[in-house]
Scaffold this motif. Structure first.
Motif, PDB file in Angstrom:
ATOM      1  N   GLU A  16       7.043   7.008  -4.353  1.00  8.14           N
ATOM      2  CA  GLU A  16       7.453   8.297  -3.779  1.00  8.14           C
ATOM      3  C   GLU A  16       6.993   9.441  -4.675  1.00  8.14           C
ATOM      4  O   GLU A  16       6.519  10.468  -4.180  1.00  8.14           O
ATOM      5  CB  GLU A  16       8.972   8.343  -3.607  1.00  8.14           C
ATOM      6  CG  GLU A  16       9.492   7.446  -2.512  1.00  8.14           C
ATOM      7  CD  GLU A  16      11.005   7.314  -2.524  1.00  8.14           C
ATOM      8  OE1 GLU A  16      11.567   7.081  -1.432  1.00  8.14           O
ATOM      9  OE2 GLU A  16      11.631   7.441  -3.611  1.00  8.14           O
ATOM     10  N   ARG A  17       7.132   9.243  -5.989  1.00  4.51           N
ATOM     11  CA  ARG A  17       6.684  10.269  -6.934  1.00  4.51           C
ATOM     12  C   ARG A  17       5.169  10.455  -6.821  1.00  4.51           C
ATOM     13  O   ARG A  17       4.669  11.581  -6.819  1.00  4.51           O
ATOM     14  CB  ARG A  17       7.057   9.882  -8.361  1.00  4.51           C
ATOM     15  CG  ARG A  17       6.712  10.941  -9.375  1.00  4.51           C
ATOM     16  CD  ARG A  17       7.323  10.590 -10.745  1.00  4.51           C
ATOM     17  NE  ARG A  17       7.285  11.738 -11.610  1.00  4.51           N
ATOM     18  CZ  ARG A  17       6.369  11.903 -12.568  1.00  4.51           C
ATOM     19  NH1 ARG A  17       5.454  10.989 -12.775  1.00  4.51           N
ATOM     20  NH2 ARG A  17       6.388  12.986 -13.321  1.00  4.51           N
ATOM     21  N   ALA A  18       4.442   9.357  -6.715  1.00  2.51           N
ATOM     22  CA  ALA A  18       2.983   9.443  -6.573  1.00  2.51           C
ATOM     23  C   ALA A  18       2.608  10.172  -5.284  1.00  2.51           C
ATOM     24  O   ALA A  18       1.693  11.007  -5.283  1.00  2.51           O
ATOM     25  CB  ALA A  18       2.365   8.046  -6.606  1.00  2.51           C
ATOM     26  N   HIS A  84      -9.340   9.392  -3.493  1.00  7.86           N
ATOM     27  CA  HIS A  84      -8.266   9.040  -2.555  1.00  7.86           C
ATOM     28  C   HIS A  84      -8.822   8.234  -1.388  1.00  7.86           C
ATOM     29  O   HIS A  84      -8.242   7.235  -0.960  1.00  7.86           O
ATOM     30  CB  HIS A  84      -7.565  10.297  -2.052  1.00  7.86           C
ATOM     31  CG  HIS A  84      -6.412   9.999  -1.152  1.00  7.86           C
ATOM     32  ND1 HIS A  84      -6.533  10.014   0.215  1.00  7.86           N
ATOM     33  CD2 HIS A  84      -5.128   9.669  -1.431  1.00  7.86           C
ATOM     34  CE1 HIS A  84      -5.366   9.710   0.748  1.00  7.86           C
ATOM     35  NE2 HIS A  84      -4.490   9.495  -0.233  1.00  7.86           N
ATOM     36  N   ARG A  85      -9.943   8.666  -0.860  1.00  7.96           N
ATOM     37  CA  ARG A  85     -10.519   7.989   0.291  1.00  7.96           C
ATOM     38  C   ARG A  85     -10.908   6.555  -0.060  1.00  7.96           C
ATOM     39  O   ARG A  85     -10.733   5.635   0.722  1.00  7.96           O
ATOM     40  CB  ARG A  85     -11.762   8.773   0.750  1.00  7.96           C
ATOM     41  CG  ARG A  85     -12.243   8.561   2.115  1.00  7.96           C
ATOM     42  CD  ARG A  85     -11.279   8.545   3.299  1.00  7.96           C
ATOM     43  NE  ARG A  85     -10.004   9.188   3.223  1.00  7.96           N
ATOM     44  CZ  ARG A  85      -8.808   8.599   3.521  1.00  7.96           C
ATOM     45  NH1 ARG A  85      -8.733   7.366   3.914  1.00  7.96           N
ATOM     46  NH2 ARG A  85      -7.696   9.261   3.444  1.00  7.96           N
ATOM     47  N   LEU A  86     -11.450   6.337  -1.258  1.00  5.40           N
ATOM     48  CA  LEU A  86     -11.928   5.006  -1.638  1.00  5.40           C
ATOM     49  C   LEU A  86     -10.818   4.050  -2.067  1.00  5.40           C
ATOM     50  O   LEU A  86     -11.005   2.836  -1.994  1.00  5.40           O
ATOM     51  CB  LEU A  86     -12.968   5.121  -2.754  1.00  5.40           C
ATOM     52  CG  LEU A  86     -14.290   5.758  -2.318  1.00  5.40           C
ATOM     53  CD1 LEU A  86     -15.179   6.020  -3.522  1.00  5.40           C
ATOM     54  CD2 LEU A  86     -14.998   4.891  -1.302  1.00  5.40           C
ATOM     55  N   LYS A  93      -1.926   4.089  -5.920  1.00  6.15           N
ATOM     56  CA  LYS A  93      -1.738   5.538  -5.867  1.00  6.15           C
ATOM     57  C   LYS A  93      -1.253   6.136  -7.191  1.00  6.15           C
ATOM     58  O   LYS A  93      -1.789   7.168  -7.613  1.00  6.15           O
ATOM     59  CB  LYS A  93      -0.814   5.940  -4.731  1.00  6.15           C
ATOM     60  CG  LYS A  93      -0.811   7.464  -4.548  1.00  6.15           C
ATOM     61  CD  LYS A  93      -0.040   7.882  -3.350  1.00  6.15           C
ATOM     62  CE  LYS A  93      -1.011   8.325  -2.297  1.00  6.15           C
ATOM     63  NZ  LYS A  93      -0.357   8.758  -1.083  1.00  6.15           N
ATOM     64  N   PRO A  94      -0.258   5.559  -7.885  1.00  6.02           N
ATOM     65  CA  PRO A  94       0.156   6.182  -9.152  1.00  6.02           C
ATOM     66  C   PRO A  94      -1.003   6.331 -10.140  1.00  6.02           C
ATOM     67  O   PRO A  94      -1.170   7.376 -10.763  1.00  6.02           O
ATOM     68  CB  PRO A  94       1.238   5.231  -9.685  1.00  6.02           C
ATOM     69  CG  PRO A  94       1.812   4.609  -8.453  1.00  6.02           C
ATOM     70  CD  PRO A  94       0.621   4.435  -7.533  1.00  6.02           C
ATOM     71  N   VAL A  97      -3.441   9.016  -8.808  1.00  8.11           N
ATOM     72  CA  VAL A  97      -2.934  10.379  -9.027  1.00  8.11           C
ATOM     73  C   VAL A  97      -3.225  10.820 -10.458  1.00  8.11           C
ATOM     74  O   VAL A  97      -3.665  11.950 -10.692  1.00  8.11           O
ATOM     75  CB  VAL A  97      -1.428  10.468  -8.699  1.00  8.11           C
ATOM     76  CG1 VAL A  97      -0.840  11.780  -9.181  1.00  8.11           C
ATOM     77  CG2 VAL A  97      -1.197  10.298  -7.202  1.00  8.11           C
ATOM     78  N   ARG A  98      -3.011   9.932 -11.424  1.00  9.47           N
ATOM     79  CA  ARG A  98      -3.285  10.291 -12.823  1.00  9.47           C
ATOM     80  C   ARG A  98      -4.771  10.567 -13.032  1.00  9.47           C
ATOM     81  O   ARG A  98      -5.146  11.537 -13.692  1.00  9.47           O
ATOM     82  CB  ARG A  98      -2.792   9.187 -13.764  1.00  9.47           C
ATOM     83  CG  ARG A  98      -1.274   9.140 -13.885  1.00  9.47           C
ATOM     84  CD  ARG A  98      -0.805   8.202 -14.990  1.00  9.47           C
ATOM     85  NE  ARG A  98      -1.100   6.799 -14.732  1.00  9.47           N
ATOM     86  CZ  ARG A  98      -0.348   5.979 -14.000  1.00  9.47           C
ATOM     87  NH1 ARG A  98       0.763   6.429 -13.447  1.00  9.47           N
ATOM     88  NH2 ARG A  98      -0.698   4.713 -13.838  1.00  9.47           N
ATOM     89  N   LEU A  99      -5.628   9.743 -12.453  1.00 11.13           N
ATOM     90  CA  LEU A  99      -7.074   9.944 -12.578  1.00 11.13           C
ATOM     91  C   LEU A  99      -7.508  11.228 -11.875  1.00 11.13           C
ATOM     92  O   LEU A  99      -8.301  12.013 -12.418  1.00 11.13           O
ATOM     93  CB  LEU A  99      -7.830   8.740 -12.006  1.00 11.13           C
ATOM     94  CG  LEU A  99      -9.352   8.777 -12.102  1.00 11.13           C
ATOM     95  CD1 LEU A  99      -9.805   8.968 -13.542  1.00 11.13           C
ATOM     96  CD2 LEU A  99      -9.944   7.516 -11.519  1.00 11.13           C
ATOM     97  N   ALA A 100      -6.977  11.475 -10.693  1.00 10.01           N
ATOM     98  CA  ALA A 100      -7.310  12.704  -9.961  1.00 10.01           C
ATOM     99  C   ALA A 100      -6.845  13.941 -10.724  1.00 10.01           C
ATOM    100  O   ALA A 100      -7.535  14.967 -10.731  1.00 10.01           O
ATOM    101  CB  ALA A 100      -6.686  12.666  -8.563  1.00 10.01           C
TER     102      ALA A 100
END
Length: 163
Positions: A16-18, A84-86, A93-94, A97-100
């Motif tokens: 949820e946080r991610a 995100h798409r890949l 996702k967590p 998100v950190r990488l993004a």
């Protein structure tokens, strides 16, 4: 008398946080992406202007560096969308998100450098005055204060808070 533990932060799972952080990150990236894409688009047209051939070598080098910085900033700020798409649906996702977030930070640093070098080139061509580097330095300091100084100050000031 026993005190109730104070609730701080959000009551959310890692997923949820991610999800929340991803939504916030994408909103932030949209703002920066638009700016860098418009700036990069204008930069790409400069070389096709008749005056470009008459620019001194130093200004042409500044232009080339600025275009490369703009291309790199564009890549870093569009990168989270591709990421995100890949990885969508792969249960990462967590980490994504950190990488993004890191890509976005690098993109903002590159955007700052692109804007500074664009300003340097424009002011050198427009004025040819010795105060140009000082003016550009002042603008860069302003960007640093707005983009990094104040946010870091706020984060430090509220360091005891959750999240």
């Amino acid at each position: 008398m026993r005190q109730e533990p104070q609730h701080t932060g959000r009551d959310e799972s890692e997923e949820e946080r991610a999800d929340r952080m991803w939504g916030e990150l994408i909103q932030e990236v949209r703002v920066a992406q638009t700016g860098v894409q418009i700036l990069f688009g204008f930069l790409l047209t400069v070389v096709f202007q008749p005056k470009y051939a008459r620019l001194p070598d130093a200004d042409q080098v500044i232009y080339i560096v600025t275009v490369v910085l703009g291309a790199c900033a564009t890549g870093a700020l569009i990168g989270p969308v591709s990421l995100h798409r890949l990885v969508a649906g792969r249960r990462v996702k967590p980490r994504a998100v950190r990488l993004a977030a890191r890509m976005t930070f690098v993109g903002l640093v590159l955007l700052l450098a692109t804007m500074a070098s664009s300003l340097l080139l424009i002011l050198r061509v427009a004025t040819h005055d010795a105060y140009v580097p000082w003016l550009v330095a002042a603008v860069v300091v302003w960007y640093l204060v707005c983009w990094y100084g104040l946010p870091l100050w706020a984060r430090r000031r509220h360091a005891g808070s959750d999240d």
